[in-house]
Design an enzyme around this catalytic site. Structure first.
Site, PDB file in Angstrom:
ATOM      1  N   LYS A  22       0.837  -1.216   0.000  1.00 29.66           N
ATOM      2  CA  LYS A  22       0.000   0.000   0.000  1.00 29.66           C
ATOM      3  C   LYS A  22       0.867   1.259   0.000  1.00 29.66           C
ATOM      4  O   LYS A  22       0.614   2.200  -0.744  1.00 29.66           O
ATOM      5  CB  LYS A  22      -0.897  -0.015   1.255  1.00 29.66           C
ATOM      6  CG  LYS A  22      -1.450   1.337   1.659  1.00 29.66           C
ATOM      7  CD  LYS A  22      -2.330   1.245   2.877  1.00 29.66           C
ATOM      8  CE  LYS A  22      -1.702   1.591   4.204  1.00 29.66           C
ATOM      9  NZ  LYS A  22      -1.314   2.992   4.421  1.00 29.66           N
ATOM     10  N   ASN A  23       1.897   1.249   0.877  1.00 28.45           N
ATOM     11  CA  ASN A  23       2.665   2.484   1.037  1.00 28.45           C
ATOM     12  C   ASN A  23       3.680   2.695  -0.086  1.00 28.45           C
ATOM     13  O   ASN A  23       4.432   3.669  -0.067  1.00 28.45           O
ATOM     14  CB  ASN A  23       3.344   2.509   2.409  1.00 28.45           C
ATOM     15  CG  ASN A  23       2.308   2.637   3.512  1.00 28.45           C
ATOM     16  OD1 ASN A  23       1.157   2.998   3.251  1.00 28.45           O
ATOM     17  ND2 ASN A  23       2.699   2.338   4.748  1.00 28.45           N
ATOM     18  N   ARG A  94      -2.875   9.942   3.599  1.00 26.97           N
ATOM     19  CA  ARG A  94      -1.707  10.835   3.634  1.00 26.97           C
ATOM     20  C   ARG A  94      -1.368  11.358   2.239  1.00 26.97           C
ATOM     21  O   ARG A  94      -0.402  12.090   2.070  1.00 26.97           O
ATOM     22  CB  ARG A  94      -0.479  10.097   4.184  1.00 26.97           C
ATOM     23  CG  ARG A  94      -0.622   9.496   5.545  1.00 26.97           C
ATOM     24  CD  ARG A  94      -0.942  10.494   6.618  1.00 26.97           C
ATOM     25  NE  ARG A  94       0.110  11.456   6.885  1.00 26.97           N
ATOM     26  CZ  ARG A  94      -0.099  12.594   7.554  1.00 26.97           C
ATOM     27  NH1 ARG A  94      -1.295  12.914   7.975  1.00 26.97           N
ATOM     28  NH2 ARG A  94       0.913  13.425   7.777  1.00 26.97           N
ATOM     29  N   CYS A 119      -4.431   7.457   9.569  1.00 26.73           N
ATOM     30  CA  CYS A 119      -4.866   6.941  10.861  1.00 26.73           C
ATOM     31  C   CYS A 119      -4.583   7.939  11.981  1.00 26.73           C
ATOM     32  O   CYS A 119      -3.588   8.669  11.927  1.00 26.73           O
ATOM     33  CB  CYS A 119      -4.163   5.616  11.139  1.00 26.73           C
ATOM     34  SG  CYS A 119      -4.677   4.335   9.993  1.00 26.73           S
ATOM     35  N   ASP A 313       4.638  -0.004  12.219  1.00 24.43           N
ATOM     36  CA  ASP A 313       3.431  -0.706  11.759  1.00 24.43           C
ATOM     37  C   ASP A 313       3.441  -2.207  12.100  1.00 24.43           C
ATOM     38  O   ASP A 313       2.455  -2.891  11.885  1.00 24.43           O
ATOM     39  CB  ASP A 313       3.271  -0.520  10.245  1.00 24.43           C
ATOM     40  CG  ASP A 313       3.272   0.939   9.872  1.00 24.43           C
ATOM     41  OD1 ASP A 313       2.311   1.629  10.194  1.00 24.43           O
ATOM     42  OD2 ASP A 313       4.276   1.406   9.297  1.00 24.43           O
ATOM     43  N   VAL A 335       8.200   6.424  16.905  1.00 25.74           N
ATOM     44  CA  VAL A 335       7.841   7.100  15.644  1.00 25.74           C
ATOM     45  C   VAL A 335       6.586   7.961  15.815  1.00 25.74           C
ATOM     46  O   VAL A 335       6.553   9.119  15.403  1.00 25.74           O
ATOM     47  CB  VAL A 335       7.665   6.069  14.506  1.00 25.74           C
ATOM     48  CG1 VAL A 335       7.285   6.765  13.202  1.00 25.74           C
ATOM     49  CG2 VAL A 335       8.938   5.258  14.317  1.00 25.74           C
TER      50      VAL A 335
HETATM   51  N1  EPU Z   1       6.397  14.242  11.257  1.00 23.25           N
HETATM   52  C1  EPU Z   1       6.465  15.558  11.656  1.00 23.25           C
HETATM   53  N2  EPU Z   1       6.440  16.522  10.682  1.00 23.25           N
HETATM   54  C2  EPU Z   1       6.352  16.225   9.356  1.00 23.25           C
HETATM   55  C3  EPU Z   1       6.284  14.871   8.960  1.00 23.25           C
HETATM   56  C4  EPU Z   1       6.302  13.890   9.944  1.00 23.25           C
HETATM   57  O1  EPU Z   1       6.558  15.869  12.848  1.00 23.25           O
HETATM   58  O2  EPU Z   1       6.330  17.147   8.520  1.00 23.25           O
HETATM   59  C5  EPU Z   1       6.412  13.186  12.290  1.00 23.25           C
HETATM   60  C6  EPU Z   1       5.073  12.437  12.349  1.00 23.25           C
HETATM   61  O3  EPU Z   1       4.130  13.133  13.127  1.00 23.25           O
HETATM   62  C7  EPU Z   1       5.489  11.105  12.939  1.00 23.25           C
HETATM   63  C8  EPU Z   1       6.889  10.902  12.349  1.00 23.25           C
HETATM   64  O4  EPU Z   1       7.348  12.195  11.938  1.00 23.25           O
HETATM   65  O5  EPU Z   1       5.588  11.224  14.337  1.00 23.25           O
HETATM   66  C9  EPU Z   1       6.952   9.943  11.193  1.00 23.25           C
HETATM   67  O6  EPU Z   1       6.094  10.378  10.156  1.00 23.25           O
HETATM   68  P1  EPU Z   1       6.362  10.016   8.633  1.00 23.25           P
HETATM   69  O7  EPU Z   1       6.280  11.285   7.841  1.00 23.25           O
HETATM   70  O8  EPU Z   1       7.581   9.196   8.520  1.00 23.25           O
HETATM   71  O9  EPU Z   1       5.111   9.103   8.304  1.00 23.25           O
HETATM   72  P2  EPU Z   1       4.076   9.217   7.117  1.00 23.25           P
HETATM   73  O10 EPU Z   1       4.764   9.464   5.841  1.00 23.25           O
HETATM   74  O11 EPU Z   1       2.947  10.102   7.496  1.00 23.25           O
HETATM   75  C10 EPU Z   1       4.244   6.682   6.493  1.00 23.25           C
HETATM   76  C11 EPU Z   1       3.294   5.532   6.365  1.00 23.25           C
HETATM   77  C12 EPU Z   1       2.855   5.071   7.733  1.00 23.25           C
HETATM   78  C13 EPU Z   1       4.095   4.637   8.506  1.00 23.25           C
HETATM   79  C14 EPU Z   1       5.093   5.811   8.572  1.00 23.25           C
HETATM   80  C15 EPU Z   1       6.386   5.440   9.240  1.00 23.25           C
HETATM   81  C16 EPU Z   1       2.187   6.013   4.307  1.00 23.25           C
HETATM   82  C17 EPU Z   1       0.942   6.407   3.598  1.00 23.25           C
HETATM   83  N3  EPU Z   1       2.132   5.978   5.625  1.00 23.25           N
HETATM   84  O12 EPU Z   1       3.520   7.723   7.120  1.00 23.25           O
HETATM   85  O13 EPU Z   1       2.030   3.930   7.534  1.00 23.25           O
HETATM   86  O14 EPU Z   1       3.722   4.265   9.806  1.00 23.25           O
HETATM   87  O15 EPU Z   1       5.385   6.267   7.237  1.00 23.25           O
HETATM   88  O16 EPU Z   1       6.990   4.384   8.581  1.00 23.25           O
HETATM   89  O17 EPU Z   1       3.200   5.723   3.684  1.00 23.25           O
HETATM   90  C18 EPU Z   1       0.139   2.586   7.819  1.00 23.25           C
HETATM   91  O18 EPU Z   1       0.419   2.065   6.722  1.00 23.25           O
HETATM   92  O19 EPU Z   1      -0.765   2.153   8.565  1.00 23.25           O
HETATM   93  C19 EPU Z   1       0.878   3.770   8.256  1.00 23.25           C
HETATM   94  C20 EPU Z   1       0.478   4.537   9.259  1.00 23.25           C
END
Ligand code: EPU
Length: 470
Positions: A22-23, A94, A119, A313, A335
């Site tokens: 998915k991601n 996202r 989520c 995850d 995280v």
């Molecule tokens: N963060 C910030 N500021 C930002 C961006 C992120 O503070 O501008 C913080 C977030 O709040 C979090 C941490 O950094 O505490 C990590 O966030 P990240 O940006 O890495 O996550 P994401 O891109 O929003 C993706 C996956 C998530 C997965 C995370 C970490 C997708 C669509 N989602 O989220 O997957 O947990 O990376 O690997 O790719 C899931 O599939 O259920 C899921 C939540």
């Protein structure tokens, strides 16, 4: 809305095939908007998050042919229809925020993007995205609007490569910056970037598309801008979260499941923890067989982290697995600040899980002294008892399904939309593994507008900004 009725106590046995990640695919679809060339994807998972992303890309002008049975999708965006991402996608997943990076690369027009969803596992701000895109020369402003806010962005004079250091290796911020850097003039260097396998997947796709990108060993990604693109064929990597989920379900139910497509290279940290807890696995050329190999032993210390660390995850189903292991284990979530909400229901099912606001296990993380319950101690093994559960988010959802498969008695699980966002054919797979499971149809009216959103249905009438629909 369907409800899953699960009677626990039957070991899962058999064979499942992991779907495409998915991601990864959702980001590849966004990346394909950068060019007007055809891209063909294979191993596309038939899941809710892909539906939402496709719908969003179609709004912008993407033509999509999707053979769901074959997992084949052909996409092409000959021309952008609009650079305003409709407001009704606010909070969907996202993906909307990543549209800023892709659209900046495709148009010098004004861009409007509604707030990102996903989520509810923490505040999930997007400040790193915005800072990095601004360093490339974009102008971005968040404006409160009548109903809810949106990001207004543009790069009327194009983007220029820059040296960017992310303050945290955020997956989304790394992806957004890469997408924008593809068409920027000159070279962009992103330091402290995320290097998750799904990001490597994005890079592989972009290289086929025409980009010149390298990844150094020290989390540095270098991108040479280009506007020359090619047609691409790409097979999506198997979902390492789904693969691990089935592995944990097999071990915790004392069963044996061959997970076709599970890739050793992307699951090293996970497999180390499976071995530590006493679970069995056998790595084959086309997947991994997971099996119960005698009583499970706790005493683990798990700290979630960015890749190559233990994925956040994998954390929720692993906590369920730990409820079946003898002794105390510590899990420290570094995280997301708020990803243990689901443990309350586990406690109600009989699990012994205590939450702590401190960083347990030695290392202090970004959330120390911030007052979030982001560490737990799991004491096992415990006897779980069935109950009715409403799923609050995707990964907690699978954890609950695992808990219901282990528990004595019958659980009714609702809120399956969350699971359908990320797990392809969950019900069929459970049946094929011998789980005692049924779907019950509730006589509730199904609101099509609320299929994939976390909160209230988005019944927003489009609004006009400068005579253009948002
Ligand atoms: N963060 C910030 N500021 C930002 C961006 C992120 O503070 O501008 C913080 C977030 O709040 C979090 C941490 O950094 O505490 C990590 O966030 P990240 O940006 O890495 O996550 P994401 O891109 O929003 C993706 C996956 C998530 C997965 C995370 C970490 C997708 C669509 N989602 O989220 O997957 O947990 O990376 O690997 O790719 C899931 O599939 O259920 C899921 C939540």
């Amino acid at each position: 809305m369907n409800v899953l009725k699960i009677t626990g106590g039957t070991p899962l046995k058999g064979h499942v095939k992991t779907a495409g990640a998915k991601n990864a695919i959702t980001k590849l679809l966004v990346a394909s908007l950068l060019s007007d060339k055809k891209c063909t994807f294979y191993n596309v998972p038939n899941i809710g998050d892909v539906d939402v992303t496709v719908a969003l890309c179609q709004e912008l002008g993407m033509e999509v042919k999707w053979d769901r049975e074959m997992g084949r999708m052909e996409v092409v965006t000959r021309e952008l229809k609009t650079s305003y991402v409709p407001q009704r996608f606010s909070g969907s997943n996202r993906i909307p925020i990543l549209m800023i990076g892709a659209l900046l690369g495709r148009t010098d027009q004004d861009i409007i993007v509604p707030t990102a969803g996903g989520c509810l596992i923490g505040r999930r701000p997007v400040d790193f995205h915005i800072q990095a895109l601004e360093q490339l020369g974009a102008t971005i402003e968040y404006r409160e609007m009548k109903r809810e806010g949106a990001y207004f962005a543009h790069a009327h004079h194009g983007l220029e490569g820059a040296n960017i250091t992310l303050s945290y290796p955020s997956v989304g911020a790394t992806e957004n910056t890469i997408l924008a850097a593809i068409t920027a003039k000159g070279t962009t260097v992103i330091r402290n970037s995320a290097i998750e396998p799904e990001i490597v997947e994005l890079i592989l796709f972009l290289q086929k598309l025409g980009a010149n990108i390298t990844i150094d060993a020290d989390r540095t990604i270098r991108i040479q801008g280009t506007r020359r693109f090619y047609e691409v064929e790409h097979t999506v990597i198997p979902d390492r979260i789904e693969a691990a989920s089935w592995g944990m379900a097999a071990i915790s139910t004392r069963g044996r499941v061959f997970v076709e497509g599970a890739q050793h290279v992307n699951m090293i940290t996970f497999l180390n923890k499976i071995r530590e807890v006493g679970g069995g696995f056998d790595i084959k050329s086309n997947g991994i067989e997971f099996f119960y190999d005698g009583p499970l032993q706790g005493g683990l210390h798990i700290e979630t982290d960015v890749h190559p660390g233990f994925m956040t995850d994998w954390q929720q189903p692993f906590v369920v697995l730990l409820t079946q292991a003898t002794g105390s284990s510590v899990v420290h979530e570094t995280v997301y600040e708020n990803r243990f909400g689901y443990t309350e229901t586990l406690r109600e099912m009989g699990a012994d899980v205590s939450s702590f606001k401190h960083c347990l296990g030695g290392k202090c993380c970004r959330f120390s002294s911030m007052g979030y319950s982001h560490s737990v101690i799991v004491k096992g093994s415990t006897h779980l008892i069935a109950r009715d559960i409403k799923i609050p988010d995707l990964r907690a959802g699978f954890a609950y399904i695992m808990a219901a498969l282990i528990a004595s008695g019958t659980s009714h699980i609702s809120g399956l939309t969350f699971i359908e966002r990320g797990y392809e054919g969950l019900y069929k797979k459970l049946v094929s593994l011998g789980a005692q499971v049924e779907t019950l149809r509730r006589e509730e009216k199904r609101d099509q507008t609320n299929l994939y959103f976390n909160s209230a249905p988005k019944l927003l009438e489009p609004i006009l900004i400068d005579d253009r629909v948002f």
